[in-house]
Motif scaffolding. Structure first.
Motif, PDB file in Angstrom:
ATOM      1  N   SER A   1      20.270 -10.969  -3.284  1.00  0.00           N
ATOM      2  CA  SER A   1      20.452 -12.392  -3.553  1.00  0.00           C
ATOM      3  C   SER A   1      20.099 -12.724  -4.997  1.00  0.00           C
ATOM      4  O   SER A   1      20.812 -13.480  -5.673  1.00  0.00           O
ATOM      5  CB  SER A   1      19.575 -13.228  -2.604  1.00  0.00           C
ATOM      6  N   LEU A   2      18.986 -12.149  -5.475  1.00  0.00           N
ATOM      7  CA  LEU A   2      18.601 -12.360  -6.869  1.00  0.00           C
ATOM      8  C   LEU A   2      19.643 -11.787  -7.815  1.00  0.00           C
ATOM      9  O   LEU A   2      20.042 -12.433  -8.804  1.00  0.00           O
ATOM     10  CB  LEU A   2      17.227 -11.715  -7.113  1.00  0.00           C
ATOM     11  N   LEU A   3      20.124 -10.577  -7.526  1.00  0.00           N
ATOM     12  CA  LEU A   3      21.136  -9.952  -8.382  1.00  0.00           C
ATOM     13  C   LEU A   3      22.420 -10.772  -8.417  1.00  0.00           C
ATOM     14  O   LEU A   3      23.024 -10.972  -9.485  1.00  0.00           O
ATOM     15  CB  LEU A   3      21.417  -8.540  -7.872  1.00  0.00           C
ATOM     16  N   SER A   4      22.860 -11.290  -7.257  1.00  0.00           N
ATOM     17  CA  SER A   4      24.110 -12.066  -7.210  1.00  0.00           C
ATOM     18  C   SER A   4      23.983 -13.344  -8.031  1.00  0.00           C
ATOM     19  O   SER A   4      24.926 -13.739  -8.737  1.00  0.00           O
ATOM     20  CB  SER A   4      24.468 -12.398  -5.761  1.00  0.00           C
ATOM     21  N   LEU A   5      22.833 -14.022  -7.963  1.00  0.00           N
ATOM     22  CA  LEU A   5      22.635 -15.246  -8.742  1.00  0.00           C
ATOM     23  C   LEU A   5      22.626 -14.938 -10.237  1.00  0.00           C
ATOM     24  O   LEU A   5      23.274 -15.644 -11.039  1.00  0.00           O
ATOM     25  CB  LEU A   5      21.320 -15.910  -8.326  1.00  0.00           C
TER      26      LEU A   5
ATOM     27  N   VAL B   1      24.346 -13.643   3.769  1.00  0.00           N
ATOM     28  CA  VAL B   1      25.792 -13.446   3.555  1.00  0.00           C
ATOM     29  C   VAL B   1      26.389 -14.665   2.859  1.00  0.00           C
ATOM     30  O   VAL B   1      27.158 -14.556   1.894  1.00  0.00           O
ATOM     31  CB  VAL B   1      26.495 -13.181   4.901  1.00  0.00           C
ATOM     32  N   VAL B   2      26.045 -15.866   3.345  1.00  0.00           N
ATOM     33  CA  VAL B   2      26.596 -17.098   2.759  1.00  0.00           C
ATOM     34  C   VAL B   2      26.147 -17.241   1.307  1.00  0.00           C
ATOM     35  O   VAL B   2      26.944 -17.575   0.422  1.00  0.00           O
ATOM     36  CB  VAL B   2      26.158 -18.318   3.602  1.00  0.00           C
ATOM     37  N   TRP B   3      24.861 -16.993   1.037  1.00  0.00           N
ATOM     38  CA  TRP B   3      24.325 -17.136  -0.315  1.00  0.00           C
ATOM     39  C   TRP B   3      25.020 -16.168  -1.289  1.00  0.00           C
ATOM     40  O   TRP B   3      25.504 -16.565  -2.355  1.00  0.00           O
ATOM     41  CB  TRP B   3      22.817 -16.877  -0.266  1.00  0.00           C
ATOM     42  N   ILE B   4      25.071 -14.898  -0.905  1.00  0.00           N
ATOM     43  CA  ILE B   4      25.628 -13.881  -1.811  1.00  0.00           C
ATOM     44  C   ILE B   4      27.140 -14.075  -1.973  1.00  0.00           C
ATOM     45  O   ILE B   4      27.680 -14.010  -3.098  1.00  0.00           O
ATOM     46  CB  ILE B   4      25.302 -12.472  -1.283  1.00  0.00           C
ATOM     47  N   ALA B   5      27.847 -14.324  -0.854  1.00  0.00           N
ATOM     48  CA  ALA B   5      29.302 -14.497  -0.939  1.00  0.00           C
ATOM     49  C   ALA B   5      29.662 -15.705  -1.784  1.00  0.00           C
ATOM     50  O   ALA B   5      30.656 -15.688  -2.521  1.00  0.00           O
ATOM     51  CB  ALA B   5      29.884 -14.633   0.472  1.00  0.00           C
ATOM     52  N   ASN B   6      28.876 -16.765  -1.704  1.00  0.00           N
ATOM     53  CA  ASN B   6      29.128 -17.946  -2.547  1.00  0.00           C
ATOM     54  C   ASN B   6      29.044 -17.587  -4.022  1.00  0.00           C
ATOM     55  O   ASN B   6      29.853 -18.045  -4.842  1.00  0.00           O
ATOM     56  CB  ASN B   6      28.102 -19.045  -2.220  1.00  0.00           C
ATOM     57  N   HIS B   7      28.065 -16.775  -4.380  1.00  0.00           N
ATOM     58  CA  HIS B   7      27.926 -16.386  -5.778  1.00  0.00           C
ATOM     59  C   HIS B   7      29.054 -15.439  -6.205  1.00  0.00           C
ATOM     60  O   HIS B   7      29.513 -15.505  -7.358  1.00  0.00           O
ATOM     61  CB  HIS B   7      26.557 -15.721  -5.996  1.00  0.00           C
ATOM     62  N   ILE B   8      29.490 -14.592  -5.289  1.00  0.00           N
ATOM     63  CA  ILE B   8      30.624 -13.713  -5.628  1.00  0.00           C
ATOM     64  C   ILE B   8      31.864 -14.568  -5.906  1.00  0.00           C
ATOM     65  O   ILE B   8      32.588 -14.340  -6.891  1.00  0.00           O
ATOM     66  CB  ILE B   8      30.895 -12.720  -4.478  1.00  0.00           C
ATOM     67  N   ILE B   9      32.104 -15.542  -5.051  1.00  0.00           N
ATOM     68  CA  ILE B   9      33.267 -16.436  -5.254  1.00  0.00           C
ATOM     69  C   ILE B   9      33.123 -17.179  -6.562  1.00  0.00           C
ATOM     70  O   ILE B   9      34.096 -17.354  -7.324  1.00  0.00           O
ATOM     71  CB  ILE B   9      33.401 -17.406  -4.070  1.00  0.00           C
ATOM     72  N   GLY B  10      31.891 -17.637  -6.873  1.00  0.00           N
ATOM     73  CA  GLY B  10      31.670 -18.324  -8.149  1.00  0.00           C
ATOM     74  C   GLY B  10      31.967 -17.439  -9.338  1.00  0.00           C
ATOM     75  O   GLY B  10      32.557 -17.875 -10.334  1.00  0.00           O
ATOM     76  N   MET B  11      31.577 -16.161  -9.260  1.00  0.00           N
ATOM     77  CA  MET B  11      31.874 -15.213 -10.336  1.00  0.00           C
ATOM     78  C   MET B  11      33.376 -15.060 -10.530  1.00  0.00           C
ATOM     79  O   MET B  11      33.890 -15.060 -11.662  1.00  0.00           O
ATOM     80  CB  MET B  11      31.246 -13.850 -10.010  1.00  0.00           C
ATOM     81  N   LEU B  12      34.129 -14.953  -9.428  1.00  0.00           N
ATOM     82  CA  LEU B  12      35.583 -14.768  -9.514  1.00  0.00           C
ATOM     83  C   LEU B  12      36.279 -16.002 -10.061  1.00  0.00           C
ATOM     84  O   LEU B  12      37.258 -15.906 -10.803  1.00  0.00           O
ATOM     85  CB  LEU B  12      36.138 -14.425  -8.131  1.00  0.00           C
TER      86      LEU B  12
END
Length: 872
Positions: A183-187, A249-260
């Motif tokens: 979670s920290l890495l994704s943010l 899952v929701v937290w990390i996937a949200n950040h992945i979508i934000g990156m894209l």
């Protein structure tokens, strides 16, 4: 620190730290020192220390007035960490509280001293995070990662130099702390990939962080610098999703979508999310499923093909009806399905089985309405859909029989309106039939029906449906009905009023007037006619006289007005009926209209002239009056004669008497009206009326008509108190709070004033049994009634007191209701309007008393138990 803040601090200390007693001082530094000293020196249990830490975190903004206070608190918490003896919960809370205190203090303190404290704490957190795969401090490392997430959220990109190290640690981490690391890495990666959007921190300016060298990557920069390595990192984060719980899952996937989304070059690799879609599409978790729909919304054809769309739709339909999901979750899925079909209209043809959105017996009103709207949207362009939807509406109507609440009635009306709005070929006769059936099965649906008629008139002015519904309702309710109650009659009059307001036919007007005369004024119900109901019926007559040619129904209207004059027992209603009757008899129809409509303003109004009425309304904010209870009436106006020799079943006859008696159904309270202190010198209040409102489930209360409240009356009564009768018609003998307002005229101005709520307590329902007979007959009746209801609801209470105390308690509380007495105890019989009973037997002993009581209404048990608890 002001006195109010000091008192608040003391109250909160008592709440959070029950064993901690601060010294008598108003110096905030002294209180802080005492707290920190207690935290370090006290050898008490961990829970007490946790409470102190919670309190420090909550009140840090008040307790820490200088940067030195912040440093002292952080040092104390670090000392507690070192002496925690492996207590993971205490150590983790110290880290969380230290992070919160430090971030909140950044609003007040800036400069090199704060930067030093900030750097020390962040390096401490990184020290714990750096102990990857250590099984002894998994919880502490999870908390440290969460704390670093808070730091990164408040100061985006502040941890960017440590990205390489965090990435390496996440790859190696295998314990339960893996989710926090990911979670920290994704943010951090999201902020890094869209650095242009995070140029300023959340609070103030960036602190100057100095990291230890072991936390930095090569050349103090992130290892991920190219598009290729960014893609690798996204793939890595996607691969970690199966190892996380739904929140992670929701937290990390949200950040992945934000990156894209924030990186146009990286967006081309969005197809790496396909495995994530296929692994989560069968979930019942609302948050994850919302994320999948968000993916479809933002990426569309870049990520989703026909197969994915069909799979998403099938799972949505399944989740909307899945029996393991609660109504609230089904509502969320129905909302998601509506939004999805609204965006993807071509998917309507892919719904293979429309039964998936049909209502079932377990659906609540909200779900029924949502499914109906959805179903209407699906079938909108198909032939014969309106007939099928009418059948569904009829099914909803049948639910009103079993569910008397507002929601079910509202859903039925909204479904009808949706049907009319979406389909032009809907059968008006069938809609009218359903409305009439709903009204006859539950007359309290009337307000919803009236609103429906008005809404249809507004939206479809040329529609014949409103006239058809009102005509059918008038024809239905002008038929004789021997079991019509006063409450139902009020709704019937509302229907008549709406019909008359919509240009009812002359035959309809005559049938209404004939019904009022024959079945209301000449019936038994006329004796129980209330003031408000009488005026509502006269208002109906007034509207007919004002808007219609009275020559067409002169005879019928005269009969109704004469019926009020001769049969109604309310003087105010009689006077109004007499006035209307005189006007009707003495004036022609043309003159009658002129009198009833009143003079109109004919003066030419210019820019400088305005017509001012001498009558208007004014609302008061402060209550001018207040109500007080007086000694209550404990007997009914009608009593049942008990005959011992009678062969008839006495209890059955008694119950029939209660059912037929109107006085036994009402609760009569005596109230006094008193002026508030600031208005004691008021000379006169004219046309004073007190109105009380209760919830629909409780019942209704008649208004208290006071009339003129004058100074002359004060001298006669030698006080400013006036005692009046308040009549209530409760559905059940349950306490409640009534909303109260007063309306009165003062200097030709109508004033409306809200008053304090009026409480009706359980003891207010106590009445003597409505039985006429001597003591012997009362004992016999008590025994018969006890045997009848003892199998329904009963309870036993033991009073630990002497016999003298118990007898005194009974005499004080229930003396009026004692129906039998002997050496062993008392028999107490209480009648509770509108038709329930509470019977008690007292068995006295030297040091205790046994009380056995029975009732025919279950909730009376809890209130009676509360009464004895109060005595105990």
């Amino acid at each position: 620190m002001c006195d109010s803040e000091y008192l608040t601090i003391l109250d909160d200390i008592t709440l959070f730290c029950p064993g901690f007693v601060p010294e008598a001082t108003s110096d905030i530094h002294c209180i802080l020192d005492q707290l920190l000293k207690s935290l370090v020196e006290d050898e008490s249990s961990a829970p007490k220390k946790l409470n102190l830490i919670y309190f420090l975190e909550l009140k840090s903004n008040i307790l820490c007035e200088e940067i030195g206070d912040v440093e002292l608190v952080l040092a104390t918490l670090k000392n507690v960490c070192n002496s925690s003896s492996g207590n993971q919960a205490l150590l983790g809370q110290c880290l969380i509280s230290s992070t919160t205190i430090l971030l909140e203090s950044s609003e007040k303190f800036l400069g090199a001293e704060f930067d030093r404290l900030f750097s020390q704490h962040v390096n401490l957190l990184l020290d714990y995070v750096n102990q990857s795969n250590c099984s002894e401090n998994v919880y502490v490392r999870s908390v440290s990662a969460d704390s670093l997430i808070e730091v990164e959220l408040c100061y985006p990109l502040v941890l960017k130099p440590c990205l390489e190290n965090i990435y390496a640690l996440t790859v190696k981490e295998l314990s339960a702390a893996h989710q926090q690391y990911t979670s920290l890495l994704s943010l951090m990666m999201k902020h890094s990939s869209a650095s242009s959007q995070f140029g300023s921190p959340l609070w103030n300016t960036y602190p100057q962080l100095v990291f230890k060298s072991k936390f930095l990557g090569e050349n103090n920069s992130a290892v991920v610098s190219s598009v290729y390595s960014n893609t690798q990192l996204v793939s890595f984060l996607v691969d970690q999703l199966p190892f996380c719980n739904p929140e992670g899952v929701v937290w990390i996937a949200n950040h992945i979508i934000g990156m894209l989304l924030h990186n146009t070059e990286l967006r081309a690799s969005c197809r790496v999310l396909k495995p994530f879609f296929f692994s989560c599409v069968y979930t019942f978790n609302c948050a994850i499923f919302y994320l999948l729909l968000y993916l479809e919304k933002v990426f569309g054809r870049e990520l989703f093909e026909e197969e994915e769309h069909n799979l998403l739709l099938r799972q949505l339909l399944l989740n909307c009806n899945h029996p393991s999901l609660s109504n609230s979750f089904q509502l969320v899925y129905l909302e998601l399905l509506s939004d999805y079909l609204g965006r993807m209209c071509h998917q309507l043809k892919c719904i293979e089985d429309i039964r998936m959105v049909l209502t079932n017996n377990f659906d609540g009103p909200d779900i029924q309405l949502k499914k109906f709207i959805l179903f209407s949207h699906i079938l909108k362009h198909k032939n014969g859909s309106s007939k099928f939807l009418l059948q569904i509406t009829n099914k909803i109507r049948r639910e009103i029989k079993h569910n008397k609440g507002f929601k079910c009635k509202s859903v039925f009306i909204k479904a009808l309106y949706k049907l009319l709005s979406d389909y032009e070929d809907v059968s008006h006769e069938e809609v009218s039939r359903l409305v009439v059936l709903a009204s006859t099965e539950d007359i309290s649906t009337t307000p919803f029906i009236v609103h429906f008629v008005r809404q249809v008139q507004t939206s479809f002015p040329a529609s014949p449906l409103p006239a058809l519904i009102l005509t059918s309702l008038v024809n239905t309710y002008t038929q004789p009905n021997e079991h019509l109650s006063l409450e139902a009659l009020s709704f019937v009059i509302d229907i008549f009023q709406e019909a008359v307001s919509n240009r009812c036919s002359i035959e309809g007007l005559k049938s209404i007037l004939i019904y009022l005369y024959r079945h209301i004024l000449c019936g038994v119900i006329c004796k129980s006619l209330s003031w408000s109901l009488g005026h509502k019926m006269l208002k109906l007559c007034y509207f007919m006289m004002k808007e219609y040619n009275t020559t067409n129904f002169f005879y019928e209207l005269s009969n109704v007005l004469q019926g009020f004059i001769s049969k109604c027992e309310n003087d105010d209603v009689q006077d109004r009926a007499q006035l209307y009757f005189c006007l009707l008899q003495s004036l022609s129809d043309k003159k009658l209209k002129a009198v009833l409509q009143g003079p109109r303003q004919t003066l030419p109004l210019t820019d400088d002239s305005t017509f001012h009425s001498q009558f208007y309304f004014q609302k008061l904010d402060k209550p001018i009056l207040y109500l007080c209870k007086e000694n209550q009436s404990t007997s009914s106006d009608e009593t049942f004669k008990y005959i011992v020799e009678s062969e008839e079943d006495i209890i059955t006859a008694y119950k029939n008497f209660i059912e037929a008696s109107s006085s036994c159904k009402k609760l009569v309270l005596k109230i006094s009206i008193k002026l508030s202190q600031e208005y004691e010198n008021l000379d006169c209040l004219e046309a004073l009326a007190i109105f009380m409102e209760s919830s629909e489930n409780w019942g209704k209360v008649e208004p208290v008509l006071v009339g003129h409240y004058k100074e002359d009356n004060l001298s006669v009564h030698q006080s400013n108190d006036f005692v009046y009768t308040m009549i209530c018609y409760p559905h059940y003998p349950l306490p409640t709070q009534l909303k109260v307002r007063a309306e009165f005229s003062l200097d030709n101005i109508c004033h409306i004033c809200p008053l304090s709520p009026f409480a009706i307590e359980f003891f207010d329902f106590f009445c003597v049994l409505p039985i006429c007979g001597d003591d012997v007959k009362m004992e016999f009746f008590f025994e018969d009634l006890w045997k009848t209801i003892e199998d329904e609801f009963q309870s036993v209470v033991l009073l630990e007191c002497s016999e003298v105390q118990a007898r005194a308690f009974v005499k004080q509380k229930f003396n009026t209701f004692i129906v039998g007495e002997n050496d062993k105890g008392y028999h107490v019989g209480i009648y509770l309007p509108p038709g329930n009973h509470l019977l008690m037997r007292y068995y006295f002993q030297s040091s205790k008393t046994i009380v056995k009581f029975v009732t025919d209404y279950i909730y009376v048990l809890s209130w009676t138990n509360a009464l004895f608890k109060e005595f105990a």
